[in-house]
Scaffold this motif. Structure first.
Motif, PDB file in Angstrom:
ATOM      1  N   VAL A  61      -1.501  -3.094  11.144  1.00  0.00           N
ATOM      2  CA  VAL A  61      -0.603  -3.854  10.283  1.00  0.00           C
ATOM      3  C   VAL A  61      -1.430  -4.877   9.517  1.00  0.00           C
ATOM      4  N   ALA A  62      -1.205  -4.965   8.228  1.00  0.00           N
ATOM      5  CA  ALA A  62      -1.900  -5.959   7.400  1.00  0.00           C
ATOM      6  C   ALA A  62      -0.935  -6.530   6.380  1.00  0.00           C
ATOM      7  N   VAL A  63      -0.943  -7.841   6.243  1.00  0.00           N
ATOM      8  CA  VAL A  63      -0.125  -8.541   5.260  1.00  0.00           C
ATOM      9  C   VAL A  63      -1.016  -9.591   4.611  1.00  0.00           C
ATOM     10  N   GLY A  64      -0.996  -9.641   3.289  1.00  0.00           N
ATOM     11  CA  GLY A  64      -1.837 -10.637   2.650  1.00  0.00           C
ATOM     12  C   GLY A  64      -1.758 -10.606   1.153  1.00  0.00           C
ATOM     13  N   LEU A  65      -2.602 -11.411   0.531  1.00  0.00           N
ATOM     14  CA  LEU A  65      -2.625 -11.527  -0.919  1.00  0.00           C
ATOM     15  C   LEU A  65      -1.214 -11.720  -1.450  1.00  0.00           C
ATOM     16  N   PRO A  66      -0.552 -12.833  -1.083  1.00  0.00           N
ATOM     17  CA  PRO A  66       0.854 -12.998  -1.429  1.00  0.00           C
ATOM     18  C   PRO A  66       1.144 -13.107  -2.910  1.00  0.00           C
ATOM     19  N   ARG A  67       0.115 -13.323  -3.742  1.00  0.00           N
ATOM     20  CA  ARG A  67       0.294 -13.313  -5.189  1.00  0.00           C
ATOM     21  C   ARG A  67      -0.592 -12.242  -5.790  1.00  0.00           C
ATOM     22  N   ALA A  68      -0.138 -11.661  -6.885  1.00  0.00           N
ATOM     23  CA  ALA A  68      -0.899 -10.587  -7.523  1.00  0.00           C
ATOM     24  C   ALA A  68      -2.282 -11.053  -7.960  1.00  0.00           C
ATOM     25  N   ASP A  69      -2.422 -12.345  -8.231  1.00  0.00           N
ATOM     26  CA  ASP A  69      -3.712 -12.857  -8.691  1.00  0.00           C
ATOM     27  C   ASP A  69      -4.453 -13.595  -7.582  1.00  0.00           C
ATOM     28  N   ALA A  70      -4.120 -13.294  -6.300  1.00  0.00           N
ATOM     29  CA  ALA A  70      -4.778 -13.963  -5.181  1.00  0.00           C
ATOM     30  C   ALA A  70      -6.237 -13.533  -5.089  1.00  0.00           C
ATOM     31  N   ASP A  71      -6.977 -14.224  -4.250  1.00  0.00           N
ATOM     32  CA  ASP A  71      -8.405 -13.980  -4.081  1.00  0.00           C
ATOM     33  C   ASP A  71      -8.654 -12.542  -3.646  1.00  0.00           C
ATOM     34  N   GLY A  72      -9.272 -11.761  -4.494  1.00  0.00           N
ATOM     35  CA  GLY A  72      -9.560 -10.378  -4.164  1.00  0.00           C
ATOM     36  C   GLY A  72     -10.781 -10.203  -3.293  1.00  0.00           C
ATOM     37  N   GLY A  73     -11.458 -11.291  -2.908  1.00  0.00           N
ATOM     38  CA  GLY A  73     -12.654 -11.195  -2.078  1.00  0.00           C
ATOM     39  C   GLY A  73     -12.363 -11.109  -0.605  1.00  0.00           C
ATOM     40  N   ALA A  74     -11.100 -11.287  -0.190  1.00  0.00           N
ATOM     41  CA  ALA A  74     -10.751 -11.223   1.221  1.00  0.00           C
ATOM     42  C   ALA A  74     -10.982  -9.813   1.752  1.00  0.00           C
ATOM     43  N   ALA A  75     -11.423  -9.714   3.005  1.00  0.00           N
ATOM     44  CA  ALA A  75     -11.728  -8.410   3.589  1.00  0.00           C
ATOM     45  C   ALA A  75     -11.101  -8.284   4.969  1.00  0.00           C
ATOM     46  N   LEU A  76     -10.775  -7.044   5.334  1.00  0.00           N
ATOM     47  CA  LEU A  76     -10.247  -6.718   6.642  1.00  0.00           C
ATOM     48  C   LEU A  76     -11.389  -6.184   7.494  1.00  0.00           C
ATOM     49  N   LEU A  93      -6.954  -9.036  13.995  1.00  0.00           N
ATOM     50  CA  LEU A  93      -8.120  -8.678  13.198  1.00  0.00           C
ATOM     51  C   LEU A  93      -8.383  -9.771  12.176  1.00  0.00           C
ATOM     52  N   ASP A  94      -9.638  -9.911  11.810  1.00  0.00           N
ATOM     53  CA  ASP A  94     -10.014 -10.880  10.786  1.00  0.00           C
ATOM     54  C   ASP A  94      -9.667 -10.309   9.417  1.00  0.00           C
ATOM     55  N   ALA A  95      -8.768 -10.990   8.721  1.00  0.00           N
ATOM     56  CA  ALA A  95      -8.403 -10.579   7.367  1.00  0.00           C
ATOM     57  C   ALA A  95      -8.664 -11.700   6.373  1.00  0.00           C
ATOM     58  N   GLY A  96      -9.453 -12.687   6.765  1.00  0.00           N
ATOM     59  CA  GLY A  96      -9.756 -13.798   5.879  1.00  0.00           C
ATOM     60  C   GLY A  96      -8.588 -14.755   5.760  1.00  0.00           C
ATOM     61  N   GLU A 137     -13.294  -3.564   5.012  1.00  0.00           N
ATOM     62  CA  GLU A 137     -12.598  -3.026   3.844  1.00  0.00           C
ATOM     63  C   GLU A 137     -11.963  -4.180   3.050  1.00  0.00           C
ATOM     64  N   PRO A 138     -12.117  -4.207   1.734  1.00  0.00           N
ATOM     65  CA  PRO A 138     -11.426  -5.231   0.946  1.00  0.00           C
ATOM     66  C   PRO A 138      -9.922  -5.194   1.221  1.00  0.00           C
ATOM     67  N   LEU A 139      -9.357  -6.342   1.522  1.00  0.00           N
ATOM     68  CA  LEU A 139      -7.934  -6.394   1.853  1.00  0.00           C
ATOM     69  C   LEU A 139      -7.078  -5.865   0.711  1.00  0.00           C
ATOM     70  N   ALA A 140      -7.485  -6.122  -0.513  1.00  0.00           N
ATOM     71  CA  ALA A 140      -6.717  -5.667  -1.678  1.00  0.00           C
ATOM     72  C   ALA A 140      -6.644  -4.146  -1.752  1.00  0.00           C
TER      73      ALA A 140
END
Length: 258
Positions: free
Chosen positions: A200-215, A183-186, A237-240
């Motif tokens: 299954v989704a894994v992403g935003l490895p830092r708490a301050d990562a780009d919140g604009g990524a979407a699933l 799936l496209d998760a940015g 859906e926003p990945l965050a």
């Protein structure tokens, strides 16, 4: 760190390459007992063959490096800078480790776990990584989780293994023969669906990562394998909002595939 530890050197030992290597090693395994570092550094120095080696051992250089290592543990100016940096790196490392664990236990193939790795396991190369594993303690922690205790920092990996191996046993058709649909998760994420039934989704490895990524493409009703809660996920859906505070998410589809 070079400047802070310069007074601890003796006759140029350790040299800058060896100091950098020591700092890097400590960063990866801190906190660690001093004797383990001394044993590891002796082996590393000899195998690097720069200032000593196994055949022609420079005992004066080796002992000077050992004195440096011992002194480092009591050097407050160094530790006051080093330990806060370790805490920052360790937080990112935990998120990365948990994300890799989720992918390993859900991606195509047969997952394996190195002995003792069910709990945080900071080990150097042999012989350090051959220390006996405390299986009784790990079994006690597993019983605690199976009894309903919430995972804490020490047991978070074990909790993930417990839940995801349970998922594999409960849904064998998904993992033995189920399709793997990316799936496209940015650029900030990795996501896929197994057999149309496990997301299954894994992403935003830092708490301050780009919140604009979407699933994209995971629309439907799902049950969170880690928390047990049910929720709906839209086609975009926003990945965050999909992953948890550690940047991971595993869901079972409810009510059949879309």
């Amino acid at each position: 760190w070079f400047e802070l530890t310069e007074p601890l050197r003796d006759g140029g030992a350790p040299d800058d390459v060896e100091r950098y290597f020591l700092f890097q090693t400590l960063l990866g395994v801190w906190p660690i007992e001093r004797d383990r570092i001394l044993e590891y550094m002796l082996k590393a120095l000899r195998e690097a063959k720069r200032n000593t080696n196994w055949v022609e051992q420079n005992h004066d250089w080796e002992e000077a490096v050992a004195r440096f290592c011992r002194a480092l543990y009591g050097n407050r100016p160094f530790l006051e800078q080093f330990e806060p940096f370790v805490a920052r790196v360790a937080a990112d490392g935990e998120r990365s480790a948990l994300g890799q664990l989720v992918l390993k236990l859900t991606a195509p193939g047969v997952p394996d776990t190195y002995q003792g790795d069910e709990l945080p396991y900071r080990a150097l190369v042999d012989p350090d990584n051959r220390r006996p594993v405390d299986w009784a303690y790990r079994q006690a922690m597993l019983r605690r989780l199976m009894g309903g205790s919430q995972p804490v920092a020490e047991t978070r990996k074990l909790f993930l293994i417990l839940r995801l191996l349970g998922l594999r046993a409960r849904r064998p058709e998904v993992f033995l023969g189920g399709a793997h649909e990316p799936l496209d998760a940015g650029p900030a994420g990795c996501a896929f669906v197994r057999g149309g039934q496990v997301l299954v989704a894994v992403g935003l490895p830092r708490a301050d990562a780009d919140g604009g990524a979407a699933l994209h493409g995971a629309g439907g009703r799902w049950r969170d394998v880690l928390s047990g809660e049910e929720r709906s996920i839209s086609e975009r859906e926003p990945l965050a909002q999909v992953v948890d505070e550690f940047g991971i998410a595993v869901f079972e589809r409810r009510g059949g595939a879309n």
